[in-house]
Design an enzyme around this catalytic site. Sequence first.
Site, PDB file in Angstrom:
ATOM      1  N   HIS A 169       7.729   4.438  -5.584  1.00  0.00           N
ATOM      2  CA  HIS A 169       6.435   3.776  -5.799  1.00  0.00           C
ATOM      3  C   HIS A 169       6.577   2.276  -6.064  1.00  0.00           C
ATOM      4  O   HIS A 169       5.653   1.513  -5.782  1.00  0.00           O
ATOM      5  CB  HIS A 169       5.704   4.449  -6.968  1.00  0.00           C
ATOM      6  CG  HIS A 169       5.206   5.821  -6.630  1.00  0.00           C
ATOM      7  ND1 HIS A 169       4.052   6.042  -5.896  1.00  0.00           N
ATOM      8  CD2 HIS A 169       5.713   7.055  -6.893  1.00  0.00           C
ATOM      9  CE1 HIS A 169       3.858   7.337  -5.734  1.00  0.00           C
ATOM     10  NE2 HIS A 169       4.857   7.985  -6.331  1.00  0.00           N
TER      11      HIS A 169
ATOM     12  N   ASP B 114      -5.867  -0.147   6.941  1.00  0.00           N
ATOM     13  CA  ASP B 114      -5.132   0.924   6.280  1.00  0.00           C
ATOM     14  C   ASP B 114      -3.656   0.805   6.668  1.00  0.00           C
ATOM     15  O   ASP B 114      -3.329   0.653   7.862  1.00  0.00           O
ATOM     16  CB  ASP B 114      -5.667   2.282   6.702  1.00  0.00           C
ATOM     17  CG  ASP B 114      -5.140   3.405   5.831  1.00  0.00           C
ATOM     18  OD1 ASP B 114      -5.730   3.649   4.776  1.00  0.00           O
ATOM     19  OD2 ASP B 114      -4.124   4.015   6.218  1.00  0.00           O
TER      20      ASP B 114
ATOM     21  N   GLU C 214      -3.907   2.257  -0.332  1.00  0.00           N
ATOM     22  CA  GLU C 214      -3.355   1.371   0.695  1.00  0.00           C
ATOM     23  C   GLU C 214      -4.437   0.821   1.618  1.00  0.00           C
ATOM     24  O   GLU C 214      -4.146   0.307   2.697  1.00  0.00           O
ATOM     25  CB  GLU C 214      -2.305   2.128   1.527  1.00  0.00           C
ATOM     26  CG  GLU C 214      -2.842   3.222   2.428  1.00  0.00           C
ATOM     27  CD  GLU C 214      -3.028   4.555   1.728  1.00  0.00           C
ATOM     28  OE1 GLU C 214      -3.113   5.577   2.434  1.00  0.00           O
ATOM     29  OE2 GLU C 214      -3.097   4.583   0.481  1.00  0.00           O
TER      30      GLU C 214
END
Length: 445
Positions: free
Chosen positions: A331, A318, A361
Amino acid sequence: MEKHKINASGIILFIFLLSIALFFMQMFHQENSSIKSIPQINYLIVVVALFFLNTIIFIFMILKYLANNQHFSTLILSLAFLSSLVYFVETIFAIHEPINGSALIHIKANDISIFYLFRHLSFIFLLSLALYSADINSATKNGNKKKFAVLLISLFPLFFLPIFSHNLSSYNPDYCWFFIDYSDKNESFTWRNNFIEIIICLWAFLLFFIITQTRLTSDIWPCIALLCLSAICCNLLLLAMDDYNYSVWYISRGIEVVSKLLIISVLIYNIFKELQLSNKLAVHDALTNIYNRRYFFSELESRLNTRDKVCFSIMFLDIDHFKRINDRWGHAEGDKVITTIADIVQKSIRSEDLLARLGGEEFGVMMYNTDMIQTRIIAERIRKNVEILTGAGNIYDIPEPITVSIGVFFATTPDYSASDLMVQADKALYEAKNNGRNQVVIHHA
């Protein structure tokens, strides 16, 4: 329409076909065989072959349109090939009729010529409509009106021109139009060249507009341009002959068969290419081009069902503070970070390991036939590479250093299901994040 460079492959096909046509024209220019010297069954076979080739192309194109109805021009192109079928049927019946004398030969030849002329006119008409409809914007109300108008106009070459040509043939003696001249003295047939010249000019104009408007950048318009060129070559070949004879028709129809076969080949190739792309998109993530969540879990189930007392590791990664990256840099930069991590992780694992983006993610790595030490080495290598390669002055142009938290579950027995493995790996990841991030936590059983 956006202008692009002309497709080089289209030009190569043009030159290839033109070379073949010029070769046949040179080879047969002096030939003057009688119409009776060529078996009619051979010409009938060629016409039947063209009928089926046009049918196949029509089916391919209508299915292509049904699969993606955003390309309205494909529908009109399919109707162009459909329109030819009526004339081929008329020609087959005309050829199949028994010959009982010169007069009937004359009528038969004239009927075939009429159907030939109107087949080209219908085809050119519908190709022109398809070229016009390629620029129609389907998303607007005005675009839908234009599409409806084009469909209405296409009824003319589809229905009215075949009826008109039928009434101009010997089926209606009162209005029969003589396209060729017959000489009783030497029993020869002569073309009225002005009609052929008109067809050649129409095909040439259409070819010019196809090249200038489409630039041959799509998958289908180079084929249509090739078809235009073959039609020009066929009619130039007919124009070069002084007498009407079946040998000329064999050559011109042969060129047409080759062009139609090339179109079918391109359509089949495009179908396989689209299938390949669809299969790839079904199991790959569009942003990172690595495997997606669906494939990861499917492969996990498959490997668990086939393994036999082999150690198995599943790793969840992560990106730390990813929301902050999106909020601070936007973004677009967030997507760049995701693709960067995917690239670094892919280069840090073994070739037999499987990497997938599980969502947002989060990434997953599946390691088969490994031990605890090797698993830890790979996980730490991933963590360190991400931290180092995204640091100041990194080659990925990442706006700030990135770290990842990694949770690993190492299974030494085959007793775990896929969901059990994922739950355990997720717990390890949760622990890594709670302990301060940028670290590896391994659970095992």
